[in-house]
Design a protein around this motif. Structure first.
Motif, PDB file in Angstrom:
ATOM      1  N   ASP A 123       4.295   8.864   2.474  1.00  0.00           N
ATOM      2  CA  ASP A 123       4.234   8.704   1.912  1.00  0.00           C
ATOM      3  C   ASP A 123       2.926   9.469   0.681  1.00  0.00           C
ATOM      4  OD1 ASP A 123       5.664   6.217   0.485  1.00  0.00           O
ATOM      5  OD2 ASP A 123       4.099   5.333   1.355  1.00  0.00           O
ATOM      6  N   ILE A 177       4.255   9.417  -2.908  1.00  0.00           N
ATOM      7  CA  ILE A 177       4.508   7.684  -3.227  1.00  0.00           C
ATOM      8  C   ILE A 177       4.242   8.162  -4.669  1.00  0.00           C
ATOM      9  CG2 ILE A 177       1.785   7.259  -2.923  1.00  0.00           C
ATOM     10  CD1 ILE A 177       3.368   4.068  -2.589  1.00  0.00           C
ATOM     11  N   ARG A 178       4.233   7.719  -6.235  1.00  0.00           N
ATOM     12  CA  ARG A 178       3.965   8.046  -7.755  1.00  0.00           C
ATOM     13  C   ARG A 178       4.097   6.361  -8.179  1.00  0.00           C
ATOM     14  NH1 ARG A 178       4.852  13.693  -8.204  1.00  0.00           N
ATOM     15  NH2 ARG A 178       6.237  14.398  -6.633  1.00  0.00           N
ATOM     16  N   GLN A 179       2.790   7.179  -9.308  1.00  0.00           N
ATOM     17  CA  GLN A 179       2.546   5.997  -9.530  1.00  0.00           C
ATOM     18  C   GLN A 179       2.642   4.734 -10.178  1.00  0.00           C
ATOM     19  OE1 GLN A 179       0.586   7.061 -13.289  1.00  0.00           O
ATOM     20  NE2 GLN A 179      -1.038   6.472 -13.090  1.00  0.00           N
ATOM     21  N   SER A 181       4.864   3.448  -8.440  1.00  0.00           N
ATOM     22  CA  SER A 181       4.732   2.526  -7.356  1.00  0.00           C
ATOM     23  C   SER A 181       3.802   3.108  -6.081  1.00  0.00           C
ATOM     24  CB  SER A 181       5.936   3.497  -5.954  1.00  0.00           C
ATOM     25  OG  SER A 181       6.738   3.814  -6.867  1.00  0.00           O
ATOM     26  N   TYR A 182       2.208   2.509  -6.458  1.00  0.00           N
ATOM     27  CA  TYR A 182       0.977   3.072  -5.983  1.00  0.00           C
ATOM     28  C   TYR A 182       0.475   2.120  -7.122  1.00  0.00           C
ATOM     29  CZ  TYR A 182      -1.757   5.135  -3.136  1.00  0.00           C
ATOM     30  OH  TYR A 182      -2.962   6.104  -2.337  1.00  0.00           O
ATOM     31  N   ASP A 215      -2.075   7.978 -10.030  1.00  0.00           N
ATOM     32  CA  ASP A 215      -0.830   8.775  -9.513  1.00  0.00           C
ATOM     33  C   ASP A 215      -1.378   9.821  -8.922  1.00  0.00           C
ATOM     34  OD1 ASP A 215       0.635  10.896 -10.069  1.00  0.00           O
ATOM     35  OD2 ASP A 215      -0.304  11.130 -12.661  1.00  0.00           O
ATOM     36  N   ASP A 238       9.039  10.225  -5.541  1.00  0.00           N
ATOM     37  CA  ASP A 238       9.232   9.595  -5.120  1.00  0.00           C
ATOM     38  C   ASP A 238       9.896   8.660  -3.313  1.00  0.00           C
ATOM     39  OD1 ASP A 238       7.534   7.255  -5.096  1.00  0.00           O
ATOM     40  OD2 ASP A 238       8.234   6.601  -7.055  1.00  0.00           O
ATOM     41  N   THR A 239       8.707   8.917  -3.384  1.00  0.00           N
ATOM     42  CA  THR A 239       9.489   8.145  -1.548  1.00  0.00           C
ATOM     43  C   THR A 239       9.418   6.559  -1.715  1.00  0.00           C
ATOM     44  OG1 THR A 239       6.992   8.028  -0.648  1.00  0.00           O
ATOM     45  CG2 THR A 239       8.186   9.765   0.120  1.00  0.00           C
ATOM     46  N   TYR A 240       8.714   5.712  -2.365  1.00  0.00           N
ATOM     47  CA  TYR A 240       8.692   4.479  -2.096  1.00  0.00           C
ATOM     48  C   TYR A 240      10.056   3.938  -2.990  1.00  0.00           C
ATOM     49  CZ  TYR A 240       7.470  -0.515  -2.259  1.00  0.00           C
ATOM     50  OH  TYR A 240       7.629  -1.670  -2.632  1.00  0.00           O
ATOM     51  N   SER A 248       9.069   5.589   3.799  1.00  0.00           N
ATOM     52  CA  SER A 248       7.424   5.078   3.030  1.00  0.00           C
ATOM     53  C   SER A 248       7.030   4.164   4.422  1.00  0.00           C
ATOM     54  CB  SER A 248       7.901   4.285   1.727  1.00  0.00           C
ATOM     55  OG  SER A 248       7.312   3.865   0.969  1.00  0.00           O
TER      56      SER A 248
END
Length: 270
Positions: A123, A177-179, A181-182, A215, A238-240, A248
């Protein structure tokens, strides 16, 4: 034929990896953002788990890493991976080391042919760097702590110690991990705005009261650009949400699974 030889004989010549077009265009450089595809691990570690710090069978991780080095055209055991501690520290390496003797840092730079500078992630942001003219490469692991603390700048400084110039460096951000998903709590955002009020731009209102979508990738790219490098590339992955391709930590946490695999990003001189 023993089990290891059998695994070796069925190993693919090349793995399905993510690559940066900017790094791929450089002469004398080979790199890969390895995914979880193409490995021998099973269960929750299914695929190409590169994490010796996981509870996966060590022999599976060693075989997975052998496949990675083969993909880069290197011998087994030539990955230079730090013992990552979410720090803002980086080192210069001229040879691979054993895991237990690895420095507790989050960036590594080298100009030694025959080894690959690498980091493990699940992530956090993997960043690969190359100055093809100075013949220097590096890798950095930038979680939020390392990113705000200065691991990017520390890694660039180690490259400069080896003769690299900022204008000659190309950097690429791999799967992280991208916005969308975070989602983070208010105390998290406060750490960033306390450091710089302009950091508020990396947060969007979250679904939960008082929460925000962070982000991390955008923040890392901004710091790379602020360093005035020659070129900065972002794979935008995006890993999530992509379980087939990426491990992830956050997805594992949400599922209450006992452990998770790690991906490796690595770069080498050819």
């Amino acid at each position: 034929m023993d089990a290891f030889a059998a695994a070796e004989s069925r190993a693919p010549a090349a793995l399905p990896v993510a690559e940066s077009g900017a790094l791929r265009a450089l002469p004398g450089i080979a790199h890969a953002f390895f995914t979880r595809e193409g490995g021998v691990s099973t269960g929750i570690y299914r695929g190409l788990n590169g994490g010796l710090g996981s509870n996966d069978l060590p022999e599976n991780v060693i075989e997975n890493r052998r496949r990675m080095t083969a993909h880069l055209g290197l011998e087994a055991g030539t990955l230079v991976l730090p013992w990552q501690v979410h720090s803002a520290e980086a080192v210069v390496a001229d040879a691979a080391w054993e895991r237990m003797s690895a420095p507790h840092v989050d960036g590594v730079a080298t100009k030694t042919i025959g080894v690959a500078a690498g980091v493990t992630t699940a992530d956090c942001c993997p960043i690969l760097f190359a100055d093809p003219h100075a013949r220097v490469v590096a890798a950095a692991h930038a979680g939020w702590k390392g990113a705000i603390g200065g691991v990017i700048e520390a890694t660039i400084a180690r490259m400069e110690d080896l003769g690299a110039t900022r204008s000659g460096i190309t950097a690429a951000l791999g799967p992280c991990i991208r916005q969308k998903s975070y989602e983070v709590g208010p105390e998290f955002a406060a750490r960033f705005t306390a450091d710089d009020l302009d950091n508020a731009r990396w947060f969007a209102p979250g679904d939960k009261p008082g929460h925000a979508w962070f982000d991390l990738g955008g923040y890392v790219i901004a710091r790379l650009k602020r360093a005035e490098l020659g070129r900065v590339d972002d794979l935008g992955l995006d890993t999530y949400p992509d379980e087939e391709r990426f491990f992830s930590f956050r997805r594992t946490t949400h599922r209450a699974e006992p452990d998770y695999g790690r991906m490796i990003a690595a770069i080498t001189l050819t």
